[in-house]
Design a protein around this motif. Structure first.
Motif, PDB file in Angstrom:
ATOM      1  N   LEU A 281       0.855  -1.179   0.000  1.00  0.00           N
ATOM      2  CA  LEU A 281       0.000   0.000   0.000  1.00  0.00           C
ATOM      3  C   LEU A 281       0.895   1.234   0.000  1.00  0.00           C
ATOM      4  O   LEU A 281       1.920   1.247   0.663  1.00  0.00           O
ATOM      5  CB  LEU A 281      -0.885   0.045   1.255  1.00  0.00           C
ATOM      6  CG  LEU A 281      -2.120  -0.832   1.269  1.00  0.00           C
ATOM      7  CD1 LEU A 281      -2.817  -0.696   2.610  1.00  0.00           C
ATOM      8  CD2 LEU A 281      -3.060  -0.469   0.151  1.00  0.00           C
ATOM      9  N   ARG A 284       1.397   7.330   3.583  1.00  0.00           N
ATOM     10  CA  ARG A 284       0.523   8.479   3.756  1.00  0.00           C
ATOM     11  C   ARG A 284       0.966   9.656   2.896  1.00  0.00           C
ATOM     12  O   ARG A 284       0.164  10.397   2.367  1.00  0.00           O
ATOM     13  CB  ARG A 284       0.518   8.907   5.227  1.00  0.00           C
ATOM     14  CG  ARG A 284      -0.650   9.806   5.570  1.00  0.00           C
ATOM     15  CD  ARG A 284      -0.370  10.686   6.778  1.00  0.00           C
ATOM     16  NE  ARG A 284      -0.167   9.937   8.004  1.00  0.00           N
ATOM     17  CZ  ARG A 284       0.077  10.527   9.182  1.00  0.00           C
ATOM     18  NH1 ARG A 284       0.119  11.841   9.267  1.00  0.00           N
ATOM     19  NH2 ARG A 284       0.295   9.802  10.244  1.00  0.00           N
ATOM     20  N   ARG A 494      -5.398   3.511  -0.769  1.00  0.00           N
ATOM     21  CA  ARG A 494      -5.506   3.574   0.697  1.00  0.00           C
ATOM     22  C   ARG A 494      -6.967   3.571   1.121  1.00  0.00           C
ATOM     23  O   ARG A 494      -7.366   2.831   2.026  1.00  0.00           O
ATOM     24  CB  ARG A 494      -4.819   4.838   1.215  1.00  0.00           C
ATOM     25  CG  ARG A 494      -3.317   4.694   1.331  1.00  0.00           C
ATOM     26  CD  ARG A 494      -2.663   6.039   1.543  1.00  0.00           C
ATOM     27  NE  ARG A 494      -3.058   6.706   2.770  1.00  0.00           N
ATOM     28  CZ  ARG A 494      -2.563   6.404   3.966  1.00  0.00           C
ATOM     29  NH1 ARG A 494      -1.667   5.456   4.079  1.00  0.00           N
ATOM     30  NH2 ARG A 494      -2.953   7.056   5.033  1.00  0.00           N
ATOM     31  N   ALA A 497      -8.446   0.119   0.725  1.00  0.00           N
ATOM     32  CA  ALA A 497      -8.118  -0.794   1.815  1.00  0.00           C
ATOM     33  C   ALA A 497      -8.956  -0.467   3.043  1.00  0.00           C
ATOM     34  O   ALA A 497      -9.445  -1.357   3.738  1.00  0.00           O
ATOM     35  CB  ALA A 497      -6.633  -0.704   2.141  1.00  0.00           C
ATOM     36  N   ALA A 498      -9.153   0.831   3.287  1.00  0.00           N
ATOM     37  CA  ALA A 498      -9.947   1.233   4.448  1.00  0.00           C
ATOM     38  C   ALA A 498     -11.411   0.841   4.282  1.00  0.00           C
ATOM     39  O   ALA A 498     -12.141   0.728   5.255  1.00  0.00           O
ATOM     40  CB  ALA A 498      -9.828   2.740   4.666  1.00  0.00           C
ATOM     41  N   ILE A 501     -11.431  -3.457   1.095  1.00  0.00           N
ATOM     42  CA  ILE A 501     -11.002  -4.115  -0.135  1.00  0.00           C
ATOM     43  C   ILE A 501      -9.589  -4.647   0.052  1.00  0.00           C
ATOM     44  O   ILE A 501      -8.695  -3.922   0.476  1.00  0.00           O
ATOM     45  CB  ILE A 501     -11.023  -3.134  -1.320  1.00  0.00           C
ATOM     46  CG1 ILE A 501     -12.451  -2.692  -1.606  1.00  0.00           C
ATOM     47  CG2 ILE A 501     -10.417  -3.777  -2.553  1.00  0.00           C
ATOM     48  CD1 ILE A 501     -12.556  -1.692  -2.727  1.00  0.00           C
TER      49      ILE A 501
ATOM     50  N   THR B  44      -3.057  11.175  14.060  1.00  0.00           N
ATOM     51  CA  THR B  44      -3.310  10.456  12.804  1.00  0.00           C
ATOM     52  C   THR B  44      -2.475   9.183  12.728  1.00  0.00           C
ATOM     53  O   THR B  44      -2.937   8.154  12.234  1.00  0.00           O
ATOM     54  CB  THR B  44      -3.020  11.367  11.602  1.00  0.00           C
ATOM     55  OG1 THR B  44      -3.901  12.482  11.655  1.00  0.00           O
ATOM     56  CG2 THR B  44      -3.235  10.645  10.295  1.00  0.00           C
ATOM     57  N   THR B  45      -1.244   9.266  13.243  1.00  0.00           N
ATOM     58  CA  THR B  45      -0.409   8.068  13.264  1.00  0.00           C
ATOM     59  C   THR B  45      -1.085   6.968  14.072  1.00  0.00           C
ATOM     60  O   THR B  45      -1.041   5.788  13.713  1.00  0.00           O
ATOM     61  CB  THR B  45       0.971   8.402  13.861  1.00  0.00           C
ATOM     62  OG1 THR B  45       1.467   9.563  13.219  1.00  0.00           O
ATOM     63  CG2 THR B  45       1.934   7.267  13.676  1.00  0.00           C
ATOM     64  N   ASP B  48      -3.745   5.547  11.885  1.00  0.00           N
ATOM     65  CA  ASP B  48      -3.097   4.722  10.854  1.00  0.00           C
ATOM     66  C   ASP B  48      -2.694   3.367  11.426  1.00  0.00           C
ATOM     67  O   ASP B  48      -2.887   2.330  10.801  1.00  0.00           O
ATOM     68  CB  ASP B  48      -1.849   5.437  10.309  1.00  0.00           C
ATOM     69  CG  ASP B  48      -2.194   6.530   9.306  1.00  0.00           C
ATOM     70  OD1 ASP B  48      -3.368   6.582   8.894  1.00  0.00           O
ATOM     71  OD2 ASP B  48      -1.301   7.317   8.950  1.00  0.00           O
ATOM     72  N   PHE B  53      -2.588   0.553   8.719  1.00  0.00           N
ATOM     73  CA  PHE B  53      -1.814   1.170   7.655  1.00  0.00           C
ATOM     74  C   PHE B  53      -0.329   1.299   7.995  1.00  0.00           C
ATOM     75  O   PHE B  53       0.449   1.770   7.183  1.00  0.00           O
ATOM     76  CB  PHE B  53      -2.391   2.547   7.297  1.00  0.00           C
ATOM     77  CG  PHE B  53      -3.607   2.446   6.426  1.00  0.00           C
ATOM     78  CD1 PHE B  53      -3.482   2.481   5.056  1.00  0.00           C
ATOM     79  CD2 PHE B  53      -4.861   2.271   6.974  1.00  0.00           C
ATOM     80  CE1 PHE B  53      -4.592   2.367   4.241  1.00  0.00           C
ATOM     81  CE2 PHE B  53      -5.971   2.155   6.164  1.00  0.00           C
ATOM     82  CZ  PHE B  53      -5.842   2.198   4.799  1.00  0.00           C
ATOM     83  N   ALA B  73      -5.136  -3.862   6.589  1.00  0.00           N
ATOM     84  CA  ALA B  73      -6.211  -2.882   6.746  1.00  0.00           C
ATOM     85  C   ALA B  73      -7.573  -3.429   6.337  1.00  0.00           C
ATOM     86  O   ALA B  73      -8.574  -3.244   7.042  1.00  0.00           O
ATOM     87  CB  ALA B  73      -5.882  -1.635   5.922  1.00  0.00           C
ATOM     88  N   ARG B  83     -12.262   3.409   9.234  1.00  0.00           N
ATOM     89  CA  ARG B  83     -11.720   4.738   9.482  1.00  0.00           C
ATOM     90  C   ARG B  83     -12.104   5.703   8.374  1.00  0.00           C
ATOM     91  O   ARG B  83     -12.457   5.299   7.274  1.00  0.00           O
ATOM     92  CB  ARG B  83     -10.201   4.665   9.525  1.00  0.00           C
ATOM     93  CG  ARG B  83      -9.643   4.332   8.151  1.00  0.00           C
ATOM     94  CD  ARG B  83      -8.161   4.523   8.094  1.00  0.00           C
ATOM     95  NE  ARG B  83      -7.799   5.920   8.288  1.00  0.00           N
ATOM     96  CZ  ARG B  83      -6.549   6.348   8.271  1.00  0.00           C
ATOM     97  NH1 ARG B  83      -5.566   5.510   8.066  1.00  0.00           N
ATOM     98  NH2 ARG B  83      -6.284   7.618   8.453  1.00  0.00           N
ATOM     99  N   PHE B  85     -10.595   9.485   6.509  1.00  0.00           N
ATOM    100  CA  PHE B  85      -9.314  10.144   6.298  1.00  0.00           C
ATOM    101  C   PHE B  85      -9.465  11.643   6.499  1.00  0.00           C
ATOM    102  O   PHE B  85     -10.516  12.218   6.235  1.00  0.00           O
ATOM    103  CB  PHE B  85      -8.804   9.880   4.879  1.00  0.00           C
ATOM    104  CG  PHE B  85      -8.402   8.463   4.640  1.00  0.00           C
ATOM    105  CD1 PHE B  85      -7.110   8.045   4.869  1.00  0.00           C
ATOM    106  CD2 PHE B  85      -9.337   7.542   4.196  1.00  0.00           C
ATOM    107  CE1 PHE B  85      -6.741   6.732   4.653  1.00  0.00           C
ATOM    108  CE2 PHE B  85      -8.968   6.224   3.974  1.00  0.00           C
ATOM    109  CZ  PHE B  85      -7.674   5.825   4.201  1.00  0.00           C
TER     110      PHE B  85
END
Lengths: 642, 251
Positions: A281, A284, A494, A497-498, A501, B44-45, B48, B53, B73, B83, B85
């Protein structure tokens, strides 16, 4: 920016160099300008080398300002297609403007000194060492420049963030232009040196030098000059060592073509480099690729299919044999283009290996039918299943990379498949492999026949049925949750995946479906040609087909149909009587340019441009009728006013 | 009963820097927990890491009775830990409704074959419609995310996670860029989530929203939890005041 035409540019410059040395004339690569200009009567090595170095720098500049400047923020795919267009253009120009370059011409005064020395009992020509030393030296100089000068720092910064560099008072345009000049100059000079040392200059093979070169660059993480140079030298030495080894040992099965391993090595290295570096993936801070062409929800699928297939059927039954051939060629190309629509259009994975998958299925069908005696419907079914498996296998390392890098990896895979399999003596080698005629329930579905019955409609109808089935399946997938998931992965890995998927699995499913479709196309191509040779599935044909699919509209099923219609030897060729734009090479050159123009102007391809034009006309008509209504009302009112 | 989400000694480091440093907290079934802190505190970390993630995150994470550390994830999302973003991240090629369908459907490996033969969205459409209604986007289903205003786009992001009928949503600055009216509307929607059986972990640096909505708040600074408790305790905690005022004075 990854430029697939880089070695092709070098190849062109090398041709120009040897021509200049021999005739004193510089050949210009631009259609419309005079073919050649006279420089001096008998140029020395120095004059010729400097002239050609200048030529390559200028070419780099022209290419940047005419093509890639406009594609700086374009999706990776548009840039790949533009560089493929450039590659086709250079190939065609070389064919157009140079006569066969002979070995005697190539030995015209060597640039690097001759002579050889003994190393570990092997005699090695000195100029090989000089070439290697030169490469390392250039790498070190580049490293120093990019580390310690303002220009180098600014370039590296521009690669990360153009806006930031702009704010700091550098012109990203000027930086890019200078880098293009330097890169092109290096490409030109190095191909001249290589050709003068190896005494070989083949347009196709030289252009494909870009594959090992990119493999080396990937090893350097597209960042480190020195690692790249060392990796490049390593690859070259390993290739020679392998060649030496395979010619001396006898345990390697004889069906593996000479030079097969050698050519497949870069792919293996690419896979290793990518598997080590890739991530499943993106992180960020990864800047998302800008968008691919819009993928519209297919509408009127039933009706379109009915009309198109009806017209095709009538054409097959009523038109003459040349037309039947053209229709079949178009249909098969459309089928293979559909495989790119699935993988590249819907899931955003740029694969240059689809045509190679088609070849695998074609050869496998022939092999299964001839050697194992498996009858018609089963041989192709098994072959397509095998191809699907191969697609999954190639997709496995590919799920860790994206964008340009994936394009490089799949190009490597295509070259490896071509060199290792298609050129194998077990598959008929250069003479080719016979493909038996398909026959179902006693009906002969073969293509060829004697006399005016040749290119039998029965085969055409068979192809049509398969194409319609695959077309509908792809349109259905686009309108199903599977298609939505594919598009979701394409849009944002990203977020996909969230949303639950499994991104690698989703990509693999697309690899499987796509290689299955390519396989079906390859089987049909085998039945059409009735004899398959390595030349049936070249990497260049693969590049041309992907480019056509992009031209048609990579993200929609109708784009694949357009690609099929446009394909060389297809319906458009037949319509134009086969002589549109002069000789075939000239055609290639022009289509290369058309490709570049399309990539810049219409990233949605022909089908997207048509759809937008229609929408605009509808809006315009609405506007006009609204105005007319208003005018009419005004006219109604005016008598009362007066 | 054990909590829905239990985080013990969560740790994420980049190089020598600990972006999240031994953070522990828990979220009860249908609870609303806030995670606040100044910019760069590691909020945010944290999200994640919890949503899968950051593969190299360490520490124990139990969710709905299972140890989920090391899960990718998508698997966490399938189990009901989803989650949003900070930058929304919609699928811009799909309509709002299609965005939600993606989240609401689960597929199996054979789905490809079924879908190739039958082009219908076999969906628990109820979930999609419910999520659209719950976020007030009922009329926007056929529009593309790029056509929506910023506030609606954020709501669409929320709708997408709700469409998967989650048990816990991790919201990453859901109020960023909203005007005050939108922010108030968002707060009331968030408060209604526990009644639907959905727990919330709300991350924001805007104290107002978090103090207003959450039952329990943890304050992060430089990767560590510096205070925990109900809103009124946290509001007056001297460490929190210092972390916030200190950071704002620097800006």
């Amino acid at each position: 920016m990854v430029n697939f035409a880089h070695a092709a540019l070098g190849m062109y410059v090398a041709f120009a160099y040897f021509e200049l040395r021999q005739t004193g004339e510089l050949v210009l690569p631009i259609i419309g300008l005079p073919d050649r200009v006279s420089i001096v009567d008998a140029p020395t090595i120095e004059t010729a080398l400097i002239t050609c170095a200048l030529l390559s720098a200028v070419l780099g500049l022209v290419i940047y300002f005419c093509v890639f400047k406009w594609l700086r923020t374009a999706p990776a795919l548009a840039r790949v297609v533009a560089s493929l267009g450039l590659l086709l253009y250079f190939e065609a120009i070389v064919e157009l403007r140079f006569t066969e370059t002979s070995a005697t011409q190539l030995s015209l005064g060597s640039i690097l000194p001759e002579g050889s020395s003994e190393w570990f009992g092997v005699s090695v020509p000195n100029n090989r060492f000089m070439l290697a030393g030169l490469a390392l030296l250039v790498a070190l100089v580049l490293r120093a420049v990019f580390r310690h000068t303002r220009f180098g720092l600014a370039t590296r910064a521009a690669a990360e963030n153009e806006k930031g560099v702009l704010l700091l008072g550098h012109s990203p345009d000027r930086l890019a232009a200078i880098n293009w000049m330097v890169a092109s100059l290096l490409a030109g000079v190095s191909v001249i040196l290589i050709a003068s040392v190896t005494k070989q200059l083949d347009p196709l093979a030289t252009s494909l030098l870009v594959v090992p070169a990119l493999a080396a660059a990937l090893f350097g993480g597209l960042r480190s000059f020195v690692v790249t140079a060392l990796a490049g030298l390593g690859i070259g030495m390993a290739q020679s060592a392998i060649l030496n080894f395979t010619t001396q040992t006898d345990w390697i099965p004889s069906w593996i073509p000479q030079g097969g391993f050698q050519q497949a090595l870069p792919f293996l290295l690419i896979v290793i480099a990518l598997t080590v570096r890739g991530e499943t993936l993106p992180g960020r801070s990864t800047i998302p690729e800008s968008r691919l062409p819009n993928s519209p929800h297919p509408r009127f699928v039933g009706m379109t299919t009915l009309i198109l297939s009806g017209a095709t059927l009538i054409g097959l039954l009523t038109l003459d044999s040349q037309w039947r051939l053209a229709i079949v060629v178009s249909m098969i190309a459309a089928l293979i283009a559909l495989s790119s629509v699935v993988l590249t259009g819907y899931v955003g994975q740029i694969s240059l290996a689809q045509f190679a998958f088609a070849g695998v299925a074609g050869f496998a069908t022939a092999k299964l039918a001839v050697d194992a005696g498996i009858p018609f419907p089963w041989a192709p079914i098994i072959a397509v299943a095998m191809t699907t498996g191969l697609g999954l296998l190639v997709g496995l390392p590919a799920v860790r990379v994206r964008g340009m890098t994936l394009a490089v990896a799949t190009l490597g895979a295509a070259v490896a498949i071509e060199e290792l399999l298609f050129k194998s003596s077990a598959l008929g080698g250069l003479e080719g492999q016979r493909v038996p005629r398909p026959r179902l329930f006693g009906i002969d579905l073969g293509f060829s026949a004697i006399g005016s019955d040749n290119f039998r409609p029965a085969f055409g109808i068979f192809v049509l049925v398969v194409l319609v089935a695959v077309f509908l399946a792809v349109a259905n997938l686009r309108r199903s949750p599977t298609g939505l998931r594919w598009l979701a992965v394409r849009a944002n890995e990203r977020a996909a995946a969230a949303s639950g998927i499994n991104v690698p699995a989703t990509k693999l499913s697309a690899f499987a479906v796509s290689s299955m479709i390519a396989g079906i196309g390859g089987v049909l191509l085998g039945y059409q040609l009735e004899k398959l040779a390595p030349a049936s599935f070249t990497v260049f044909a693969a590049l041309a087909l992907l480019a056509l699919a992009y031209l048609g509209g990579i993200a929609s099923t109708s784009g694949a149909v357009i690609a099929g219609i446009l394909v060389s030897g297809g319906i458009v060729t037949q319509l134009s009587g086969g002589d549109i734009g002069g000789s075939p090479d000239r055609q290639f050159a022009i289509s290369g340019l058309a490709l570049i123009a399309m990539a810049i102007l219409y990233p949605d391809g022909i089908s997207g441009a048509a759809r937008r034009a229609l929408a605009r006309r509808r809006r315009l008509r609405q506007l006009v009728s609204n105005n007319a209504d208003a005018d009419a009302r005004a006219a109604d009112r005016s008598p009362a006013d007066s | 009963m054990s909590p829905l989400l239990e985080v013990t000694d969560l740790m994420v480091s980049y190089g020598g820097l600990n972006a999240v440093d031994l953070v522990s907290f828990s979220v009860e079934e249908a609870g609303i927990v806030g995670l606040i802190g100044p910019n760069g505190a590691g909020k945010t970390t944290c999200i994640d890491a919890l949503s899968g993630f950051i593969p190299h995150a360490t520490g124990r994470v139990r969710f709905a009775g299972e140890n989920i550390e090391g899960w990718p994830a998508h698997r966490r999302a399938e189990h009901g830990l989803v989650r949003t973003f900070q930058s929304v991240e919609m699928f811009d090629d799909l309509t709002v409704r299609e965005n939600l369908i993606v989240a609401a459907t689960t597929t199996r490996w054979w789905s490809v074959f079924i879908d190739a033969c039958r082009p219908s969205y076999r969906v628990r459409n109820i979930d999609v419609e419910w999520a659209l209604e719950a976020t007030g986007l009922g009329g926007e289903g056929e529009r593309y995310p790029t056509e929506l205003g910023h506030g609606q786009r954020r709501l669409a992001g929320l709708a997408r996670v709700l469409a998967s009928r989650p048990r816990l949503v991790l919201l990453d600055e859901p109020a960023a860029g909203l005007d005050s009216a939108e922010s108030v509307a968002l707060a009331s929607r968030l408060r209604s989530l526990p009644d639907l059986g959905i727990a919330v972990l709300l991350v924001d640096h805007d104290m107002g929203l978090v103090l207003d909505v959450c039952e329990q708040i943890h304050v992060l600074d430089l990767g560590r939890v510096i205070a925990s408790g109900p809103p009124r305790e946290v509001r007056t905690n001297p460490d929190v005041v210092e972390a916030y005022l200190g950071s704002e004075a620097d800006e």
